[in-house]
Design a protein around this motif. Structure first.
Motif, PDB file in Angstrom:
ATOM      1  N   LYS A  91       0.842  -1.208   0.000  1.00 15.19           N
ATOM      2  CA  LYS A  91       0.000   0.000   0.000  1.00 15.19           C
ATOM      3  C   LYS A  91       0.866   1.243   0.000  1.00 15.19           C
ATOM      4  N   THR A 117       0.373   1.940  -5.286  1.00 15.16           N
ATOM      5  CA  THR A 117       1.254   2.078  -4.125  1.00 15.16           C
ATOM      6  C   THR A 117       1.670   3.537  -3.980  1.00 15.16           C
ATOM      7  N   GLU A 143      -5.877   0.527  -6.571  1.00 16.49           N
ATOM      8  CA  GLU A 143      -5.341   1.666  -5.836  1.00 16.49           C
ATOM      9  C   GLU A 143      -3.883   2.032  -6.049  1.00 16.49           C
TER      10      GLU A 143
END
Ligand code: ASP
Ligand code: MG
Length: 402
Positions: free
Chosen positions: A192, A237, A235
């Motif tokens: 993430k 990183t 999404e």
């Protein structure tokens, strides 16, 4: 908001992809944002151009090679502007001269010095999407330069810094930064977040996601970076100064098979010799990595180090030219090696990380040739044939596998 979006070669490889990227950028623009797009050459076009050059001249003059390579990016930005125009959205393409992206003089490996932003600002004020060529620059002689392979990432980050952009998004054919290259380690996980320092090491050590200088620049100017897929909406990183989620011991494992090892055997064991060897290489702008010095026989020593395989020929030639001055006995080079690295900010406060890596290699029966470490990294040199197996073993040992 002002957003810089960079798309790599695969993302603009054909007509469909070009329109796909155009539509993504248009959607951002229609929300009222200012959009600056940085593009690479289509698909493997830069490789094609290099092939064409070498077919004519095995060692093309670097200035002329840059003249040729800049075509690739100029082609993709013009086609992108046409695609947006086809969608009835105002857009303008600009090359390094038109923006003026000022760089140092070294052809093929230039560094960005300064970017004039007036033209881009003016186009944005006129509510146009601005599409800029990645990878290229202009030196003080008004010649084209290029920033090194993969350099478009650096163009994007530099533009984001110069324009004080609110976001810099790097779109690629993978959907973020992984704990290891998912093509080599099937259980690799997407991160993430990752710190600039970790990303810098991973990029330098063969992760292949971002141009390492782009990360250096993002850190220096505090540009928040996001690595995302151009093919889906996942999404991605975030690369930033400090990460808050997923505090793991290590963040990633990287394998670099482009390294080669050179051994300088039988150097006189006296002060200044290491300096002379590496200074000789530095003068030729050859980057040296993992270094090992060992005791030789009868007042001599050996120095081994790694360089990129593209620099091997130059490095050997320079060292041979200087054999009398450096006073060594023999020179060896070894191509079948790989550099395996683990990277993680968590290492700083946790002893035993290196030992754990060595243990997992021992369990796999993988021999270690050389070791080098920093605060957040451990690198070992191994045989190339052990590379993928070793990488998977280490990835597993640190519990990174899904
Ligand atoms: N087109 C250049 C290359 O292939 C630059 C880039 O893609 O970032 O290296
Ligand atoms: Mg790239």
């Amino acid at each position: 908001m002002l957003i810089v979006k960079k798309f790599g070669g695969t993302s603009v490889a054909n007509k469909e992809r070009i329109f796909h990227v155009a539509d993504r950028c248009i959607a951002e623009y229609q929300k009222g944002n200012d959009v600056v797009v940085v593009l690479s050459a289509m698909g493997k076009y830069t490789d094609e151009l290099i092939k064409m050059a070498k077919d004519i001249n095995e060692k093309p003059p670097k200035r002329e090679l840059d003249m040729l390579l800049t075509i690739g990016e100029q082609m993709s930005v013009a086609l992108m502007a046409m695609a947006m125009n086809q969608r009835r959205v105002p857009a303008v393409s600009l090359n390094a001269f038109q923006v003026t992206m000022h760089t140092t003089s070294d052809h093929g490996n230039a560094r960005l010095k300064r970017i004039d932003t007036e033209r881009i600002r003016r186009e944005l004020e006129n509510r146009r999407i601005v599409i800029v060529t990645g990878f290229q620059g202009v030196n003080k002689y008004d010649d084209y330069t290029t920033l090194g392979r993969g350099g478009s990432d650096t163009t994007a980050v530099a533009l984001a810094a110069a324009l004080h952009a609110d976001a810099c998004e790097i779109y690629t054919d993978v959907d973020g930064v992984y704990t290891a290259d998912p093509r080599k380690v099937p259980g690799a996980r997407k991160l993430k977040e990752i710190t600039y320092d970790e990303m810098l090491d991973l990029a330098t050590l063969g992760a292949g996601v971002l141009h390492n200088r782009s990360v250096e620049m993002a850190k220096k100017y505090g540009v928040p970076l996001v690595v995302r897929s151009s093919l889906n909406d996942s999404e991605g990183t975030v690369v930033k100064e400090v990460t808050t989620v997923e505090r793991m011991l290590i963040s990633g494992v990287a394998l670099d098979t482009d390294a080669v090892r050179i051994a300088v055997i039988g150097i006189k064991d006296m002060p200044g010799m290491a300096f002379k060897v590496f200074d000789t290489l530095a003068k030729k702008k050859i980057n040296v990595d993992v270094i090992l010095q060992s005791i030789g026989r009868a007042g001599t020593k050996d120095i081994s180090f790694t360089v990129n395989k593209d620099d091997l020929e130059d490095a050997v030639a320079t060292l041979e030219e200087n054999q009398a001055r450096l006073g060594y006995k023999e020179l060896h080079s070894e191509r079948n090696i790989a550099k395996l690295s683990i990277v993680g900010a968590g290492m700083m406060s946790n002893p035993g990380v290196a030992a754990k890596m060595f243990e997992s290699l021992y369990n796999e029966g993988v021999n270690i040739n050389m070791i080098s470490t920093s605060e957040i990294r451990v690198t070992v040199l191994i045989n190339e044939k052990d590379g993928i197996r070793a990488m998977n073993a280490v990835h597993d040992a640190f519990g990174l596998t899904d």
